[in-house]
Design an enzyme around this catalytic site. Structure first.
Site, PDB file in Angstrom:
ATOM      1  N   GLU A   1       2.520 -38.536   1.402  1.00 34.09           N
ATOM      2  CA  GLU A   1       1.823 -37.384   1.991  1.00 34.09           C
ATOM      3  C   GLU A   1       1.119 -37.793   3.289  1.00 34.09           C
ATOM      4  O   GLU A   1       1.085 -37.019   4.243  1.00 34.09           O
ATOM      5  CB  GLU A   1       0.799 -36.793   1.006  1.00 34.09           C
ATOM      6  CG  GLU A   1       1.388 -36.309  -0.319  1.00 34.09           C
ATOM      7  CD  GLU A   1       2.548 -35.353  -0.153  1.00 34.09           C
ATOM      8  OE1 GLU A   1       2.622 -34.656   0.874  1.00 34.09           O
ATOM      9  OE2 GLU A   1       3.407 -35.313  -1.055  1.00 34.09           O
TER      10      GLU A   1
ATOM     11  N   GLY B   1       0.790  -1.237   0.000  1.00 34.68           N
ATOM     12  CA  GLY B   1       0.000   0.000   0.000  1.00 34.68           C
ATOM     13  C   GLY B   1       0.819   1.282   0.000  1.00 34.68           C
ATOM     14  O   GLY B   1       0.299   2.328   0.383  1.00 34.68           O
TER      15      GLY B   1
HETATM   16  P1  ADP Z   1       2.813  -0.917  -3.272  1.00 33.22           P
HETATM   17  O1  ADP Z   1       2.944   0.483  -3.803  1.00 33.22           O
HETATM   18  O2  ADP Z   1       3.286  -1.041  -1.850  1.00 33.22           O
HETATM   19  O3  ADP Z   1       3.400  -1.974  -4.157  1.00 33.22           O
HETATM   20  P2  ADP Z   1       0.039  -0.431  -3.778  1.00 33.22           P
HETATM   21  O4  ADP Z   1      -0.054   0.870  -3.064  1.00 33.22           O
HETATM   22  O5  ADP Z   1       0.167  -0.374  -5.255  1.00 33.22           O
HETATM   23  O6  ADP Z   1       1.259  -1.261  -3.202  1.00 33.22           O
HETATM   24  O7  ADP Z   1      -1.195  -1.319  -3.328  1.00 33.22           O
HETATM   25  C1  ADP Z   1      -1.891  -2.127  -4.236  1.00 33.22           C
HETATM   26  C2  ADP Z   1      -3.352  -2.178  -3.912  1.00 33.22           C
HETATM   27  O8  ADP Z   1      -3.570  -2.822  -2.658  1.00 33.22           O
HETATM   28  C3  ADP Z   1      -3.992  -0.821  -3.763  1.00 33.22           C
HETATM   29  O9  ADP Z   1      -4.380  -0.299  -5.006  1.00 33.22           O
HETATM   30  C4  ADP Z   1      -5.178  -1.104  -2.876  1.00 33.22           C
HETATM   31  O10 ADP Z   1      -6.256  -1.571  -3.669  1.00 33.22           O
HETATM   32  C5  ADP Z   1      -4.693  -2.260  -2.013  1.00 33.22           C
HETATM   33  N1  ADP Z   1      -4.247  -1.799  -0.682  1.00 33.22           N
HETATM   34  C6  ADP Z   1      -2.977  -1.633  -0.288  1.00 33.22           C
HETATM   35  N2  ADP Z   1      -2.922  -1.239   0.996  1.00 33.22           N
HETATM   36  C7  ADP Z   1      -4.177  -1.152   1.431  1.00 33.22           C
HETATM   37  C8  ADP Z   1      -4.772  -0.800   2.689  1.00 33.22           C
HETATM   38  N3  ADP Z   1      -4.032  -0.467   3.743  1.00 33.22           N
HETATM   39  N4  ADP Z   1      -6.111  -0.833   2.770  1.00 33.22           N
HETATM   40  C9  ADP Z   1      -6.864  -1.178   1.718  1.00 33.22           C
HETATM   41  N5  ADP Z   1      -6.365  -1.524   0.527  1.00 33.22           N
HETATM   42  C10 ADP Z   1      -5.044  -1.512   0.360  1.00 33.22           C
END
Ligand code: ADP
Length: 623
Positions: free
Chosen positions: A421, A164
């Site tokens: 398994e 995020g």
């Molecule tokens: P990073 O930049 O760390 O690779 P992103 O910011 O692109 O990750 O996150 C990808 C997606 O994950 C976001 O577009 C959102 O939909 C979801 N996401 C990430 N963090 C959160 C959060 N804290 N709450 C809700 N959704 C989130």
């Protein structure tokens, strides 16, 4: 009251950003009014002149005054085609060169982002820290002029992908009501000399002008380590300029927010030239340019690789760790996304949601979101329009273990895989009640013909010695079961032996669980810790001893309870896959007695001798 807004915990309501935006808006109107005034004055003068001419009866003169000025290029006649061609050539050759140095960013306006900090869930500590930075950004004038501080220019978000980082940065920009200029580091790189630096300069210029226009701007540089890695050599992520040139450019640009604009520079030159004629006490005072209110957020998974100069005060001087969500964080994220996706009533049960949060250890927010999307696909496949618990479980298995693939195994091979398994699962069930058995399968997924998926019941960050030993025992379950039922093991044990050896080497070399307290991690060098332990005769012997002891334990265990392995094997051959509680149900049907008595002590010889008995009991062996 203004100072208080810097100390509050939520997002500050008053902001210098809003005031600056309002000033910029008024300035824009003033400029337009001046421009329109000039045009109106010109038109009115003409109209008055024409009226005077008309009153004099000079109609032709009045008409020429009212006619609009015509643009003409006198004397170019025969040269016009050549000139046009030259201009065209310059445009064709020079155009792409000019475009190449353009900033590669994507601009999001605050209203386009459609999220706010309320949409960032399960990351309270990160949001709290980010809001502090945001309040400094929003009240930068108060901080600078009333408190004498320097605004924070750069923040580093460090964390694995999908946690995020971009999302939080966007939410911050939306909350501040300023434009968000997203750029990926790889977009800066160019094969032409000088272009990488030009693109970086253009990006920062775009940031500065957006900030001056809108009262503030937030820039986001994804994977900043690709252009900001330590300047130790000339190769690597900087395009043709090399790392040194690119990092230097980045450092210069990070200090560029106080630079005057083109207008301010021109005015400065004018004031300087006038001042040269004026006595010292009459000189026109030059105002210091107002810094552009820019916050640059860099995102990386490897902050350690960044050039130390980038992390100095005034640059990226604050690092915020954006980690994988905890169990309660995962629960909040699941709640957030389930509220937006059609789901069956059983998923509203808090216990179900807790269970899902518990079994998604290691999932990033984006993985959780995708898991629910994948569950929707499973729901559609079975003809439903809402995702249910079963769909989520299927989606989880696909995400973690891969898609089930048809494999053409001989009946004997299938039986061997099932026995193998079943051996793992029996050992896990008997020696490690702290582990949750999730899936036992003989369906081919990715490169494995079968698998036992098990996890901690609780979210854990450390393991005790007996827990690690249990993991090694579970790994030997497959090999020993094959030996017991078929008299010898197959090459299918390779992965298990590797995992067991690694764990045992870590016990000896890193965790002080062997005969030595010396940690191999303490010695610097490029060699992997496991390689160091295995490369030394003394420690390698200890690893061997740990492995042999674990195998002997498992031999005693399974020889004493072969009926458990056989029951699981038969259930697997019949159903291919046992999910969660189904494994325990099969074993409970052949309960071997109280759990504490399940591991026979060393030296205990099972009676009757297992191999011979099993050979007789197993139709495959008889054949
Ligand atoms: P990073 O930049 O760390 O690779 P992103 O910011 O692109 O990750 O996150 C990808 C997606 O994950 C976001 O577009 C959102 O939909 C979801 N996401 C990430 N963090 C959160 C959060 N804290 N709450 C809700 N959704 C989130």
């Amino acid at each position: 009251m203004e100072l208080a807004s810097l100390a509050q915990s939520g997002v500050s309501r008053r902001s210098d950003v809003t005031e600056a935006r309002e000033r910029a808006r008024q300035r824009r109107w003033r400029r337009l009014a001046v421009l329109l005034g000039v045009v109106a004055a010109w038109a009115v003068t003409r109209a008055v002149l024409a009226t005077v001419y008309l009153a004099d009866g000079r109609r032709a003169a009045a008409r020429s005054v009212l006619a609009l000025p015509r643009l003409s290029l006198p004397g170019l006649g025969p040269y016009a085609p050549a000139l046009l061609l030259t201009l065209l050539l310059v445009a064709v050759i020079g155009g792409p060169m000019l475009l190449m140095g353009r900033s590669p960013h994507v601009l999001y306006r605050p209203e386009e982002m459609g999220i706010g900090l309320g949409d960032v869930v399960g990351a309270d500590a990160v949001v709290e820290e980010a809001v502090k930075t945001l309040n400094l950004f929003l009240n930068h004038r108060v901080l600078r002029e009333e408190m004498g501080g320097n605004p924070r220019r750069g923040v580093l978000f460090e964390g694995p992908p999908g946690t995020g980082k971009t999302y939080i940065a966007k939410a911050l920009a939306a909350e501040a009501g300023v434009p968000f200029l997203f750029v990926s580091s790889s977009a800066f790189q160019s094969m032409y000399y000088g272009q990488t630096n030009r693109k970086i300069r253009s990006y920062f210029k775009a940031l500065r002008s957006a900030a001056r226009r809108e009262g503030g701007a937030i820039g986001f540089i994804e994977e900043i380590d690709a252009i900001g890695s330590a300047r130790t050599g000339m190769s690597g992520g900087g395009g043709r300029e090399g790392v040194v040139g690119v990092v230097n450019e980045l450092l210069i640009q990070l200090q560029s927010f106080d630079h005057p604009t083109g207008w301010q520079r021109a005015r400065g030159v004018l004031v300087d030239s006038v001042n040269r004629w004026l006595p010292a006490d009459r000189r026109i005072v030059k105002r210091a340019p107002e810094p552009a209110n820019v916050l640059v957020i860099g995102a990386t998974n490897r902050a350690g690789d960044l050039d130390p100069a980038l992390l100095r005060p005034g640059r990226f001087d604050r690092t915020i760790s954006v980690d994988l969500p905890s169990r309660s964080g995962r629960r909040q994220i699941l709640d957030y996304y389930l509220a937006r996706k059609a789901h069956e009533a059983d998923l509203d049960d808090p216990d179900r949601r807790d269970a899902l949060a518990a079994t998604t250890f290691g999932y990033s927010p984006v993985m959780l979101e995708r898991l629910l999307d994948e569950a929707l696909v499973w729901a559609l496949r079975r003809g439903g329009h809402e995702l249910g618990w079963e769909d989520v479980q299927r989606a989880k298995m696909t995400a973690e273990l891969g898609l089930a693939q048809p494999a053409t195994l001989t009946e004997r091979e299938r039986r061997t895989v099932a026995t193998h398994e079943a051996g793992h699962a029996t050992v896990a069930w008997m020696v490690a009640p702290e582990r949750k058995l999730e899936v036992l399968s003989i369906v081919k997924r990715r490169s494995s013909l079968g698998l036992l998926a098990h996890s901690e019941r609780e979210e854990r960050w450390t393991a005790t010695q007996s827990e690690v030993e249990n993991l090694i025992r579970i790994a030997f379950g497959g090999m020993v079961a094959e030996e017991l039922f078929f008299g010898e093991a197959s090459s299918g044990v390779a992965g298990d032996l590797k995992a067991a050896t690694e764990a045992a080497a870590r016990m000896v070399g890193s965790w002080g669980m062997g005969d030595t307290l010396v940690s191999v991690d303490a010695a610097p060098g490029p060699l992997h810790p496991v390689a160091r332990v295995l490369g030394d005769d003394g420690t390698a012997r200890q690893v061997e001893a740990i492995l042999e002891a674990a195998r002997d334990d498992v031999r005693r265990l399974l020889s004493a309870h072969p009926q458990l392995v056989a029951a699981l094997r038969d259930a697997l051959l019949e159903r291919d896959e046992l999910i969660g509680p189904e494994i325990g149900e099969v074993l409970a049907g052949v309960d071997p007695g109280p759990r504490s008595a399940r591991v026979p002590p060393a030296g205990h010889e099972p009676d009757p001798a297992p191999v011979i008995d099993l050979r007789e009991a197993d139709p495959e062996r008889q054949a």
